[in-house]
Motif scaffolding. Structure first.
Motif, PDB file in Angstrom:
ATOM      1  N   GLN A   1       0.820  -1.215   0.000  1.00 33.12           N
ATOM      2  CA  GLN A   1       0.000   0.000   0.000  1.00 33.12           C
ATOM      3  C   GLN A   1       0.851   1.261   0.000  1.00 33.12           C
ATOM      4  O   GLN A   1       0.319   2.379   0.037  1.00 33.12           O
ATOM      5  N   GLY A   2       2.190   1.123  -0.041  1.00 31.30           N
ATOM      6  CA  GLY A   2       3.069   2.282   0.082  1.00 31.30           C
ATOM      7  C   GLY A   2       2.962   3.267  -1.057  1.00 31.30           C
ATOM      8  O   GLY A   2       3.293   4.441  -0.894  1.00 31.30           O
ATOM      9  N   SER A   3       2.510   2.824  -2.220  1.00 31.91           N
ATOM     10  CA  SER A   3       2.396   3.724  -3.365  1.00 31.91           C
ATOM     11  C   SER A   3       1.061   4.453  -3.401  1.00 31.91           C
ATOM     12  O   SER A   3       0.818   5.258  -4.301  1.00 31.91           O
ATOM     13  N   HIS A   4       0.198   4.178  -2.427  1.00 33.73           N
ATOM     14  CA  HIS A   4      -1.106   4.824  -2.385  1.00 33.73           C
ATOM     15  C   HIS A   4      -1.060   6.033  -1.453  1.00 33.73           C
ATOM     16  O   HIS A   4      -0.045   6.309  -0.808  1.00 33.73           O
ATOM     17  N   ILE A   5      -2.154   6.750  -1.384  1.00 28.10           N
ATOM     18  CA  ILE A   5      -2.197   7.968  -0.575  1.00 28.10           C
ATOM     19  C   ILE A   5      -1.994   7.647   0.899  1.00 28.10           C
ATOM     20  O   ILE A   5      -2.602   6.727   1.444  1.00 28.10           O
ATOM     21  N   HIS A   6      -1.118   8.408   1.516  1.00 21.76           N
ATOM     22  CA  HIS A   6      -0.910   8.372   2.962  1.00 21.76           C
ATOM     23  C   HIS A   6      -0.967   9.805   3.469  1.00 21.76           C
ATOM     24  O   HIS A   6      -0.408  10.712   2.841  1.00 21.76           O
ATOM     25  N   VAL A   7      -1.636   9.992   4.570  1.00 21.96           N
ATOM     26  CA  VAL A   7      -1.668  11.309   5.197  1.00 21.96           C
ATOM     27  C   VAL A   7      -1.309  11.151   6.665  1.00 21.96           C
ATOM     28  O   VAL A   7      -1.525  10.096   7.263  1.00 21.96           O
ATOM     29  N   LEU A   8      -0.744  12.198   7.225  1.00 22.08           N
ATOM     30  CA  LEU A   8      -0.476  12.233   8.654  1.00 22.08           C
ATOM     31  C   LEU A   8      -1.471  13.205   9.270  1.00 22.08           C
ATOM     32  O   LEU A   8      -1.417  14.412   9.024  1.00 22.08           O
ATOM     33  N   LEU A   9      -2.418  12.644  10.021  1.00 20.42           N
ATOM     34  CA  LEU A   9      -3.456  13.450  10.636  1.00 20.42           C
ATOM     35  C   LEU A   9      -2.874  14.324  11.742  1.00 20.42           C
ATOM     36  O   LEU A   9      -1.756  14.098  12.216  1.00 20.42           O
ATOM     37  N   ALA A  10      -3.665  15.302  12.185  1.00 21.95           N
ATOM     38  CA  ALA A  10      -3.193  16.216  13.227  1.00 21.95           C
ATOM     39  C   ALA A  10      -2.795  15.452  14.490  1.00 21.95           C
ATOM     40  O   ALA A  10      -1.767  15.739  15.111  1.00 21.95           O
ATOM     41  N   GLY A  11      -3.608  14.456  14.891  1.00 23.48           N
ATOM     42  CA  GLY A  11      -3.261  13.670  16.071  1.00 23.48           C
ATOM     43  C   GLY A  11      -1.995  12.867  15.883  1.00 23.48           C
ATOM     44  O   GLY A  11      -1.206  12.702  16.814  1.00 23.48           O
ATOM     45  N   GLY A  12      -1.779  12.365  14.670  1.00 30.27           N
ATOM     46  CA  GLY A  12      -0.547  11.635  14.382  1.00 30.27           C
ATOM     47  C   GLY A  12       0.662  12.544  14.405  1.00 30.27           C
ATOM     48  O   GLY A  12       1.748  12.147  14.854  1.00 30.27           O
ATOM     49  N   GLN A  13       0.511  13.773  13.937  1.00 39.58           N
ATOM     50  CA  GLN A  13       1.613  14.731  13.986  1.00 39.58           C
ATOM     51  C   GLN A  13       2.011  15.032  15.423  1.00 39.58           C
ATOM     52  O   GLN A  13       3.204  15.075  15.756  1.00 39.58           O
ATOM     53  N   LEU A  14       1.024  15.231  16.290  1.00 35.73           N
ATOM     54  CA  LEU A  14       1.316  15.508  17.696  1.00 35.73           C
ATOM     55  C   LEU A  14       2.028  14.327  18.345  1.00 35.73           C
ATOM     56  O   LEU A  14       2.999  14.503  19.092  1.00 35.73           O
ATOM     57  N   ALA A  15       1.553  13.106  18.060  1.00 38.69           N
ATOM     58  CA  ALA A  15       2.171  11.917  18.643  1.00 38.69           C
ATOM     59  C   ALA A  15       3.593  11.732  18.135  1.00 38.69           C
ATOM     60  O   ALA A  15       4.518  11.443  18.912  1.00 38.69           O
ATOM     61  N   LEU A  16       3.782  11.898  16.833  1.00 35.24           N
ATOM     62  CA  LEU A  16       5.103  11.713  16.255  1.00 35.24           C
ATOM     63  C   LEU A  16       6.087  12.737  16.808  1.00 35.24           C
ATOM     64  O   LEU A  16       7.258  12.417  17.077  1.00 35.24           O
ATOM     65  N   GLU A  17       5.624  13.948  16.996  1.00 34.30           N
ATOM     66  CA  GLU A  17       6.502  15.001  17.501  1.00 34.30           C
ATOM     67  C   GLU A  17       6.928  14.734  18.944  1.00 34.30           C
ATOM     68  O   GLU A  17       8.050  15.065  19.332  1.00 34.30           O
ATOM     69  N   THR A  18       6.073  14.131  19.755  1.00 33.69           N
ATOM     70  CA  THR A  18       6.465  13.803  21.129  1.00 33.69           C
ATOM     71  C   THR A  18       7.514  12.700  21.162  1.00 33.69           C
ATOM     72  O   THR A  18       8.337  12.651  22.079  1.00 33.69           O
ATOM     73  N   LEU A  19       7.484  11.805  20.166  1.00 37.24           N
ATOM     74  CA  LEU A  19       8.450  10.704  20.108  1.00 37.24           C
ATOM     75  C   LEU A  19       9.774  11.143  19.498  1.00 37.24           C
ATOM     76  O   LEU A  19      10.848  10.741  19.967  1.00 37.24           O
ATOM     77  N   LEU A  20       9.700  11.942  18.449  1.00 39.24           N
ATOM     78  CA  LEU A  20      10.892  12.386  17.715  1.00 39.24           C
ATOM     79  C   LEU A  20      10.796  13.888  17.523  1.00 39.24           C
ATOM     80  O   LEU A  20      10.383  14.370  16.462  1.00 39.24           O
TER      81      LEU A  20
END
Length: 496
Positions: free
Chosen positions: A72-91
């Protein structure tokens, strides 16, 4: 007995093998899968283990390139607002890196022409933002950050074929180099006795994705596989990359979104990538599957409620073949439920809870899972038992599951044990239908609705007193009769 992740019997404080009261030996964790869920789990575990080994079936690419093990890597992927917040706390700083590498930011509803629940959304000022860079870009940036930690190493081109240990405790994994087929493996075993090799570990985390074989591995060591909840709406999709046509003055939109529902079983996404190209994904329910034929792909868009995307595609230049994806079902593996399963084994990401990818939640859920793992392991009030940590991981995915399964069970032809409605579902279904009819033009409803869909706020924000009043008593707002090709001016947004 539910042992904690470090080998102590829960509630006793007594160390059990492989640890001793003195001279504790090195603590080793294995993560199965080098995708986003596995990388983030490894980053969390590195703070609690002396070594973390990521076992990955693919050869990891150098740079933002697709991997064959991510169909599925060639299909659309989005990073939602909640995912951005979570990712930023980790990295910390990773969201800024995504923007620096060109990941576009799409404000909703201002930047998007959106059709949902039978209406066009007004393009009022954005209250939530998507990052729409490609999956390979995000995975590469996360991989670069995570693998900079000297405690984390990878074993590539290798697959896990089983667990070590028994139904009481997992002690590692059984590995095999890729390319060795089952028959060849059996012949080689008979000849030399060495085809697989053991990798011992004190903790094993399955992040191998929606095709996880962990239920079979658990059964092979005498453990009880988890019960699976399934829901397949019959949706499938096809994606093609385009270079947009010549700029004109007919619109200022940078994204198109048609959300499928029982009355409109065909949907579409068109979003920009980091290199100026667009990923266009068309979806359809069972019997209305989008074509993989390149000539028919654009014509399928004519089935949408308005020809705007069909016309856009006719002006644009195709830049890839059409790629189809059919495995869209929702699957939740209930490792949190009681059962004879070993301590020291966890599942995360799609190996734990996979939701219909058409809703764009997968990468965000992987990040939320990792945050839940970190919080569970650092909670000083409770011993991090296997079941307790697994429950925390599943809880962090529950909202995405409720959103995806709630939408999919309405689709005609939905099948699976999670497709059934109970009497208790009826009031919530009635209320949420009113939410949907107002979200496109009522700011009091639309703002919390987007926050919940973006996993940035819990679903109970839709039941705040002010929102409930608007849902129950405000009339259905006037929304555009045609696709709104221009943003509305900034300023106070009327509620109806």
């Amino acid at each position: 007995m539910d042992d904690d992740l470090y080998g102590r019997a829960a509630g006793t404080g007594q160390l059990t093998p492989p640890y001793r009261h003195t001279g504790r030996r090195e603590r080793h964790a294995v993560v199965i899968g080098g995708g986003i869920a596995g990388l983030l789990a490894a980053q969390v575990l590195a703070a609690h283990a002396d070594r973390v080994t990521i076992v990955e079936r693919d050869r990891l690419p150098d740079g933002a390139k697709p991997r064959s093990g991510v169909p599925q890597g060639s299909h659309i992927h989005v990073l939602l607002a909640g995912g951005q917040l979570a990712l930023e706390t980790l990295l910390p700083g990773i969201v800024g890196e995504l923007r620096e590498h060109g990941a576009p930011e799409v404000g909703m509803p201002s930047d998007m022409v959106q059709w949902q629940s039978g209406t066009w959304y007004r393009r009022t000022p954005a209250t939530a933002h998507l990052l729409t860079g490609s999956r390979p870009l995000l995975e590469w940036l996360v991989r670069r950050r995570v693998l900079a930690d000297p405690r984390i190493r990878t074993v590539e081109g290798t697959e896990v074929v089983g667990l070590l240990g028994d139904a009481v405790r997992t002690t590692g994994v059984l590995l095999r180099d890729r390319g060795t087929g089952e028959k060849a493996a059996a012949r080689a075993t008979a000849r030399a006795g060495v085809v697989t090799r053991a990798l011992t570990a004190d903790l094993v985390v399955d992040a191998s994705g929606r095709g996880s074989r962990a239920p079979h591995w658990l059964a092979a060591v005498g453990a009880e596989p988890p019960r699976e909840e399934t829901l397949d709406s019959g949706l499938s999709y096809a994606t093609r990359v385009y270079r947009p046509g010549e700029d004109d003055d007919t619109t200022d939109t940078i994204g198109y979104f048609v959300v499928p529902d029982p009355a409109q079983v065909c949907g579409a996404f068109a979003l920009p990538m980091e290199d100026g190209r667009y990923l266009v994904t068309l979806s359809g329910a069972r019997g209305n599957e989008p074509p993989s034929d390149e000539e028919e792909f654009a014509e399928f868009a004519a089935r949408l409620p308005h020809p705007f995307l069909h016309e856009w595609l006719r002006r644009a230049e195709p830049d890839s073949p059409v790629r189809s994806f059919r495995n869209m079902g929702n699957v939740r593996r209930r490792y949190d439920r009681p059962g004879r399963r070993p301590a020291g084994f966890l599942a995360t990401g799609d190996a734990l809870c996979t939701v219909n990818p058409v809703y764009g939640q997968g990468m965000s859920v992987a990040a939320l899972n990792a945050v839940a793992l970190r919080e569970a392991l650092t909670d000083r009030r409770r011993t991090p038992t296997t079941r307790r940590v697994q429950r925390a991981l599943l809880t962090s995915a529950r909202q995405a599951w409720d959103i995806s399964a709630g939408a999919d069970r309405k689709m005609p032809g939905a099948v699976g044990d999670a497709a059934r409605y109970s009497p208790a579902d009826r009031p919530a279904t009635w209320y949420l239908a009113r939410v949907h009819r107002r979200a496109g033009g009522n700011a009091v409803v639309g703002t919390p609705f987007r926050a919940a869909l973006h996993l940035a706020s819990p679903l109970n924000v839709l039941f705040a007193p002010r929102v409930v009043r608007a849902v129950l008593f405000d009339p259905v707002p006037r929304t555009p009769a045609e696709p709104p090709m221009w943003r509305e001016a900034a300023g106070p947004t009327p509620e109806t």
